[in-house]
Every structure is written in structure tokens, then in C-alpha cells.
Design a protein around this motif. Structure first.
Motif: not given
Length: 79
Positions: A2-4, A34-36, A40-49
Motif C-alpha cells: 500500500x502506497x500512502x 507495477x505490482x509484478x 507484490x501480491x497486491x498494490x494500491x495507492x491512496x486516492x487523491x480524494x
């Protein structure tokens, strides 16, 4: 993983030393790619909102150009 912060898709021309757009992974590849790449098994960024919500009432007081590609003034021309 997870990217903050939101994905950085544009360089900063206002004092932060970021690479050219062609060197920013989030500007050039999909999240799955990018995940590959980062293995990483999963990848998610914090949204701008989500970022705006996290900082509260001050959400209009800071620059988001590196996340949106929208600059308050025209950036330098690349040669």
C-alpha cells in the motif's frame, strides 16, 4: 503493498527533485504491471480524494500537480 499517496505521474517543477515523466513508473505502467515489477501480491495507492480527506480543511492549500499533471503555471519546456 500500500502506497500512502496517490501515484506520482508528473514531475515537480516547484522544488522537489522528481524524475522526468518518462522515468516515473506510475506515469508509464498500469498498477498490475507495477505490482509484478515490485513482486507484490497486491498494490494500491491512496486516492487523491483520500489524500484531501486525510488533510482536512487545508486540502486546497497544497499543490497536487505531481499527482494530476495539472500545473498552476506552465512548466519549463523540455529540449
Amino acid at each position: 503493498m500500500r502506497i500512502s499517496c496517490p501515484p506520482t505521474v508528473s514531475p515537480c517543477y516547484y522544488g522537489i527533485d522528481t524524475p522526468r515523466k518518462s522515468e516515473l513508473i506510475a506515469a508509464n505502467y498500469a498498477v498490475d504491471d507495477i505490482c509484478r515489477y515490485v513482486k507484490s501480491d497486491t498494490l494500491a495507492y491512496l486516492s487523491l480524494e483520500g489524500l484531501r480527506e486525510a488533510v482536512g480543511e487545508r486540502s486546497g492549500d497544497y499543490c497536487t500537480s505531481c499527482y494530476t499533471g495539472i500545473y498552476p503555471v506552465e512548466g519549463p519546456k523540455r529540449r
